[in-house]
Design an enzyme around this catalytic site. Structure first.
Site, short mmCIF file in Angstrom:
data_model
loop_
_atom_site.label_atom_id
_atom_site.label_comp_id
_atom_site.label_asym_id
_atom_site.label_seq_id
_atom_site.Cartn_x
_atom_site.Cartn_y
_atom_site.Cartn_z
N GLU A 5 0.83 -1.21 0.00
CA GLU A 5 0.00 0.00 0.00
C GLU A 5 0.87 1.26 0.00
OE1 GLU A 5 -4.27 -1.43 1.73
OE2 GLU A 5 -2.90 -0.54 3.20
N GLU A 24 -6.22 -7.16 -1.84
CA GLU A 24 -6.82 -7.15 -0.51
C GLU A 24 -8.28 -6.75 -0.64
OE1 GLU A 24 -4.98 -4.93 2.63
OE2 GLU A 24 -2.94 -5.36 1.95
#
Length: 350
Positions: free
Chosen positions: A153, A263
């Site tokens: 991320e 995710e």
């Protein structure tokens, strides 16, 4: 049922399991087992969780790796043990290098202890040598690796402060170094290299990051193979499937990379969500059936744009059922008796 049994096997295969990667992140598994957790399959029988997943259509497992965690959680040794089990279960291994001693996400990208925070040349070499060592360790243990993510991320950069978004030239160099650590490793088949940003539905954020980091000239398009995104519908009402589809379409066409959702989760209980759910998902119930519906619609979205995979984040982390969200339970396992929910079977249809 009768009609499907008369179809040629090749046609039956083509009408299901269209995604290349039907995955789950089960990084917490060894910690859960050490605390006494034992999982039960849909028949109520105790079985290793990776086997339950494999038997229900999962074909790839994502694992987070921390560099030097204080208690050893998610370090290289931990992940090698888990990956051997994953491989023995017939699934591929996807290594998610956080490049930190702890959680790396948009709000936290701490440089590992002992790594440079003042000199980019030193830090770039440390990233290269670390990724090289991780991959070589897997090679020495005869564990194949399908995907390696350089950072986790990283919309706000990685390895702060040197790799913050104040220094996109440094971000580019760190990603380039990490990619070449993978490419130069002794793994017999070079893993696909992936970069991963959160808020996959936000095309403007995705575009700004990739345009800016590639404009430096240090990071080359040939340095990576895949673009991964997080897609959590419970963090922003703007996180519609429609927006995700637009973003993934643009990512693939603009940068020429295969795209996947690395995710995602859907709740079975969410009594007081902190944020409104996206409008085009509001009809999906918070239940195991809802998990199946959500993942089916997400898979349809991926297939519409030529995407290649979905990874459900931590479906069996029974000691953390909310998975960091405001929803009480996002698991595919009943945290009370450790029996998997019916939604676990959805992977075979993705």
């Amino acid at each position: 049922m009768i009609l499907s049994s008369l179809l040629p096997l090749s046609l039956v295969t083509l009408t299901s399991a269209a995604l290349t990667y039907r995955g789950a992140d089960i990084s917490s598994l060894l910690i859960e087992e050490d605390s006494g957790v034992a999982y039960k399959n849909l028949n109520g029988e105790t079985q290793a969780f990776e086997l339950i997943l494999a038997n229900n259509g999962v074909n790839s497992i994502r694992q987070r790796i921390w560099v030097n965690p204080s208690d050893g959680s998610y370090n290289l040794e931990y992940n090698l043990e888990l990956a051997k089990r994953v491989q023995d279960a017939g699934m591929s291994v996807y290594l998610d290098l956080h490049l930190s001693d702890t959680w790396a996400d948009p709000g936290d990208q701490a440089t590992p202890s002992g790594w440079s925070t003042t000199d980019i040349d030193t830090l770039a070499w440390q990233v290269y040598n670390y990724t090289l060592d991780v991959c070589n360790t897997f090679a020495e243990n005869n564990v194949a690796v399908e995907i390696v993510s350089i950072g986790n991320e990283i919309r706000n950069g990685l390895l702060h402060p040197l790799g913050s978004t104040d220094h996109y030239d440094n971000i580019a160099r760190l990603l380039h170094s990490g990619a070449w650590g993978v490419k130069d490793s002794s793994l017999s088949t070079t893993p696909k290299i992936l970069f991963h940003l959160d808020n996959g539905w936000d095309w403007d954020a995705q575009k700004y990051f990739y345009d800016t980091v590639l404009a430096t000239g240090t990071l080359l398009s040939t340095d990576f193979d895949l673009i991964g995104v997080s897609y959590y519908p419970f963090y922003n009402a703007d996180a519609t499937l429609s927006s995700l589809k637009t973003s993934l379409t643009n990512l693939k066409s603009n940068y020429g990379k295969n795209v996947l959702v690395v995710e995602t989760d859907w709740p079975v209980q969410c009594s007081s969500p902190e944020y409104a759910f996206p409008s085009d998902l509001s009809s999906i119930p918070f239940s195991a059936d809802g998990q199946e519906t959500f993942l089916g619609r997400l898979a349809d979205t991926l297939e519409d744009v030529g995407g290649v995979g979905i990874y459900y984040w931590e479906p069996g982390w029974v000691d953390n059922a909310g998975l960091g969200s405001s929803c009480e339970d996002n698991l595919m396992v009943d945290w009370r008796d450790r029996t998997v929910r019916e939604s676990i079977s959805v992977f075979g249809d993705l």
